[in-house]
Design an enzyme around this catalytic site. Structure first.
Site, PDB file in Angstrom:
ATOM      1  N   ASP A  26       0.792  -1.238   0.224  1.00 23.09           N
ATOM      2  CA  ASP A  26       0.081  -0.045  -0.039  1.00 23.09           C
ATOM      3  C   ASP A  26       0.498   1.053   0.699  1.00 23.09           C
ATOM      4  O   ASP A  26       2.227   0.969   0.222  1.00 23.09           O
ATOM      5  CB  ASP A  26      -0.767  -0.035   1.228  1.00 23.09           C
ATOM      6  N   ASP A  28       0.277   5.377   1.273  1.00 20.52           N
ATOM      7  CA  ASP A  28      -0.462   5.460   2.182  1.00 20.52           C
ATOM      8  C   ASP A  28      -0.597   5.531   3.622  1.00 20.52           C
ATOM      9  O   ASP A  28      -1.081   4.364   3.566  1.00 20.52           O
ATOM     10  CB  ASP A  28      -1.450   6.480   1.946  1.00 20.52           C
TER      11      ASP A  28
END
Length: 232
Positions: A26, A28
């Site tokens: 991922d 953020d």
């Protein structure tokens, strides 16, 4: 031990764990600390479209990992917030920072021969723009945004697409995320999930309740799961 599964340690030397050939990250909360920028962009978009009053950023943050329009639908907010949110996110992008230890992690994984990808709730162009600005884009063979698959997280489409592009079977990959949506996407794709806990403040209980296969308290912990691969 910082890296663990339920009931027993998990390392690259574990005979019950296939060698990892790829990592899907991922963005953020795992690679970059963008929460201050997100909060400001969200508040500006809320004021522009909705009007006065406090912007419900903490509720928004609970849905991170999902595509922005999907979060707006869940929260009952106008989809028109997307344009100013994206505009302000680009404007403020120079305030986004890389978490300590991430560059070293990416360098080591690349040296060990692993293939890397990003699967993010952001749109693909915005994610690639941010990674390029930070000098991180060359680390990743592929960056997949929520607008580039039929169904974004928590559906498995993004992780499945990453596996397809990386040409790696699910059992030889791991997904690193900081939200339950990341773990659900990994699980749906048959990929081991690792919960990243280095982004403060963090709802650790909620993330652990989502059932990650592994828990990482700092970026370097991932290296215990990813041994060097033989040269091809």
């Amino acid at each position: 031990m910082a890296v663990s599964t339920v009931g027993r340690p998990a390392t690259a030397a574990d005979p019950l764990v296939p060698p990892r050939r790829a990592v899907v990250f991922d963005l953020d909360g795992v690679i970059v600390d963008s929460f201050a920028v997100m909060s400001e962009a969200f508040a500006l978009a809320y004021a522009e479209v909705v009007g006065d009053g406090p912007a419900p950023f903490e509720e928004y943050r609970r849905h991170l990992g999902r595509y922005f329009p999907d979060i707006m639908r869940i929260m009952g907010l106008p989809l028109e917030m997307e344009e100013p949110f994206v505009r302000e996110s680009y404007r403020l992008a120079d305030r986004v920072t890389v978490f300590d230890g991430v560059v070293e992690l990416l360098l080591t994984l690349r040296v060990r021969g692993l293939r890397l990808a990003v699967a993010t709730g952001k749109s693909g162009p915005r994610a690639r723009s941010l990674l390029d600005r930070l000098g991180l884009l060359p680390f990743f063979a592929h960056v997949i945004g929520s607008d580039e698959v039929a169904q974004p997280k928590p559906a498995p489409d993004m992780v499945l697409r990453a596996l397809e592009l990386l040409d790696v079977p699910a059992e030889e990959a791991v997904m690193v995320g900081d939200a339950p949506t990341d773990l659900a996407s990994a699980r749906g794709a048959g990929v081991a999930s690792a919960a990243a806990l280095w982004a403060p403040p963090h709802d650790v209980d909620e993330l652990l309740a989502a059932g990650p296969d592994m828990v990482l308290r700092r970026p370097a912990d991932l290296l215990a799961l990813c041994a060097s691969l033989p040269a091809r």
